[in-house]
Scaffold this motif. Structure first.
Motif, PDB file in Angstrom:
ATOM      1  N   HIS A  63     -26.774 -11.849 -13.493  1.00 36.00           N
ATOM      2  CA  HIS A  63     -26.433 -10.425 -13.410  1.00 36.00           C
ATOM      3  C   HIS A  63     -26.414  -9.910 -11.970  1.00 36.00           C
ATOM      4  CE1 HIS A  63     -26.447  -9.822 -17.763  1.00 36.00           C
ATOM      5  NE2 HIS A  63     -27.583 -10.479 -17.828  1.00 36.00           N
ATOM      6  N   THR A  64     -25.834 -10.705 -11.080  1.00 33.61           N
ATOM      7  CA  THR A  64     -25.719 -10.263  -9.684  1.00 33.61           C
ATOM      8  C   THR A  64     -24.277 -10.319  -9.183  1.00 33.61           C
ATOM      9  OG1 THR A  64     -26.194 -12.501  -8.832  1.00 33.61           O
ATOM     10  CG2 THR A  64     -28.067 -11.019  -9.144  1.00 33.61           C
ATOM     11  N   ALA A  65     -23.305 -10.318 -10.102  1.00 38.05           N
ATOM     12  CA  ALA A  65     -21.898 -10.404  -9.699  1.00 38.05           C
ATOM     13  C   ALA A  65     -21.323  -9.051  -9.295  1.00 38.05           C
ATOM     14  CB  ALA A  65     -21.055 -11.002 -10.821  1.00 38.05           C
ATOM     15  N   THR A 123     -26.193  -8.402  -4.228  1.00 37.84           N
ATOM     16  CA  THR A 123     -27.009  -7.382  -3.559  1.00 37.84           C
ATOM     17  C   THR A 123     -27.921  -6.601  -4.486  1.00 37.84           C
ATOM     18  OG1 THR A 123     -25.265  -5.708  -3.737  1.00 37.84           O
ATOM     19  CG2 THR A 123     -25.284  -7.093  -1.749  1.00 37.84           C
ATOM     20  N   LYS A 124     -27.565  -6.514  -5.781  1.00 36.54           N
ATOM     21  CA  LYS A 124     -28.390  -5.794  -6.744  1.00 36.54           C
ATOM     22  C   LYS A 124     -28.332  -6.521  -8.086  1.00 36.54           C
ATOM     23  CE  LYS A 124     -28.177  -1.100  -4.857  1.00 36.54           C
ATOM     24  NZ  LYS A 124     -27.898   0.333  -5.157  1.00 36.54           N
ATOM     25  N   ARG A 125     -29.307  -6.214  -8.949  1.00 42.36           N
ATOM     26  CA  ARG A 125     -29.304  -6.754 -10.300  1.00 42.36           C
ATOM     27  C   ARG A 125     -28.564  -5.771 -11.194  1.00 42.36           C
ATOM     28  NH1 ARG A 125     -31.043 -11.863 -10.818  1.00 42.36           N
ATOM     29  NH2 ARG A 125     -32.996 -11.294  -9.807  1.00 42.36           N
ATOM     30  N   ASN A 139     -36.126  -6.265 -10.262  1.00 41.61           N
ATOM     31  CA  ASN A 139     -35.673  -6.381 -11.652  1.00 41.61           C
ATOM     32  C   ASN A 139     -35.339  -7.859 -11.881  1.00 41.61           C
ATOM     33  OD1 ASN A 139     -34.823  -5.707 -14.230  1.00 41.61           O
ATOM     34  ND2 ASN A 139     -32.780  -5.089 -13.574  1.00 41.61           N
ATOM     35  N   ASP A 140     -36.382  -8.656 -12.071  1.00 41.28           N
ATOM     36  CA  ASP A 140     -36.231 -10.111 -12.064  1.00 41.28           C
ATOM     37  C   ASP A 140     -35.514 -10.654 -13.293  1.00 41.28           C
ATOM     38  OD1 ASP A 140     -37.371 -10.480  -9.579  1.00 41.28           O
ATOM     39  OD2 ASP A 140     -39.401 -10.778 -10.360  1.00 41.28           O
TER      40      ASP A 140
END
Length: 278
Positions: free
Chosen positions: A79-81, A96-98, A196-197
Motif C-alpha cells: 500500500h505504498t504505490a 512516501t506514505k501508506r 501505519n505499518d
C-alpha cells in the motif's frame, strides 16, 4: 458468559467467532460456522496468500513494474504505490506514505492475470482454496473486497497462516514483517497512524493506537478487518488466531466492541484453557 458469547450482544442479526490454536485446532467457537458472509477487505488476506504463492512460483516478482510510474508489485502489496483508496487517482508519490488502497490490489490482480493468463478468482481457487479444502470460499469480483466465505473455511485458512504449507516459512515471515518502514497513513475507521505499518498484504498491529485488536496484542500480530463487519487476526507470539464474521457493517459499534473483545480472547488464554466449544 463465555468470552465468545459476547457476540450475541453485538447489533448484528448473525455473528460467528472461532479461535484457532497453534496446532491449527479450533479451541472455541460460537455461532453458525457454516453460514457464508461477505468478507469485504478480509478478502485481501485471501488474495495476499495467492500473491505470495505467485511470488514463490516466480509468476511475478516484487520488482515487477506495476501501477503508477516508479511503482512495483512490492509497493502495491504494501500500500505504498500512491493510489487513492478506491480510484485510480494518484494521491502520493510512490513510497512516501501508506495509502491504503483497494485499487492497488486490483491493479496487482490485473498484473498477475497478465502474467499467468488466468483470471485472479480462478488463480486464487486453484492456488489457495482447493488445496486447503475451502469449499465455501470464493472471490466473485474485486480481489480487494469481493470475497465470500464462512468461519469453518476461514478457520482452515487461519491454521494455514499459523503453520504455512502452501508457502515456505521464510516467505510467510517476510510477508508479516514491516515493509517500507516509518510511513504514516490512515487506518480506515481508526484515523491517522504514525507509523501505519504493513507487511506484504497483511496489516501489522505494530504500535497502532487505537486499533481493532486488543491493547495487549503483540506488535507482531497481523491480519485484516472488513467493512462488512468481519475480521481475522493471527498472533504469532502466542500462537493464536481468531476469525469473527458478522452481518452488521463496520461502524462505531465495532470500534467500541472489537478491541475489548479481542483483548479478552487473548487474556483468557483460550489456546490453552478453552477446550470446549460454545
Amino acid at each position: 458468559m463465555s468470552v465468545l458469547a459476547q457476540i450475541e450482544q453485538w447489533p448484528a442479526d448473525n455473528a460467528v467467532s472461532v479461535v484457532v490454536n497453534g496446532d491449527g485446532a479450533i479451541v472455541a467457537e460460537h455461532g453458525d460456522t457454516l453460514r457464508v458472509y461477505p468478507l469485504a477487505s478480509v478478502t485481501k488476506l485471501l488474495s495476499t496468500y495467492a500473491f505470495l504463492i505467485a511470488l514463490e512460483e516466480e509468476a511475478i516478482t516484487l520488482e515487477d513494474p506495476a501501477g503508477p510510474e516508479g511503482s512495483t508489485v512490492h509497493h502495491l502489496l504494501a500500500h505504498t504505490a500512491g493510489y487513492d483508496f478506491d480510484s485510480t487517482t494518484i494521491r502520493y508519490a510512490v513510497g512516501t506514505k501508506r495509502g491504503y488502497s483497494n485499487t492497488g490490489f486490483e491493479v496487482l490482480a490485473e498484473h498477475l492475470e497478465k502474467e499467468t493468463g488466468m483470471s485472479f478468482p480462478d488463480y486464487a481457487q486453484e492456488a489457495v482454496f482447493t488445496p486447503l479444502g475451502m469449499s465455501n470460499t470464493e472471490i466473485a469480483g474485486s480481489c480487494a473486497k469481493d470475497g465470500r466465505s464462512n468461519a469453518a473455511d476461514l478457520a482452515i485458512f487461519a491454521a494455514e497462516l499459523l503453520n504455512p504449507t502452501l508457502v515456505s516459512a521464510e516467505t510467510m515471515q517476510d510477508a508479516t514483517r514491516v515493509h517500507f518502514e516509518n510511513l504514516a497513513g490512515i487506518l480506515p475507521g481508526y484515523g491517522r497512524q504514525n507509523p501505519n505499518d504493513w507487511g506484504l498484504g497483511f496489516e501489522i498491529r505494530s504500535t497502532k493506537n487505537p486499533h481493532w485488536t486488543g491493547q495487549s496484542h503483540p506488535a507482531s500480530t497481523f491480519g485484516h478487518f472488513g467493512q462488512s463487519g468481519t475480521f481475522l487476526w493471527v498472533d504469532p507470539e502466542h500462537r493464536l488466531a481468531c476469525v469473527t464474521l458478522t452481518d452488521k457493517p463496520f461502524g462505531s459499534w465495532a470500534v467500541e466492541a472489537w478491541t475489548q473483545y479481542n483483548e479478552e480472547i487473548l487474556a483468557s488464554g483460550v489456546s490453552q484453557t478453552l477446550s470446549s466449544r460454545y
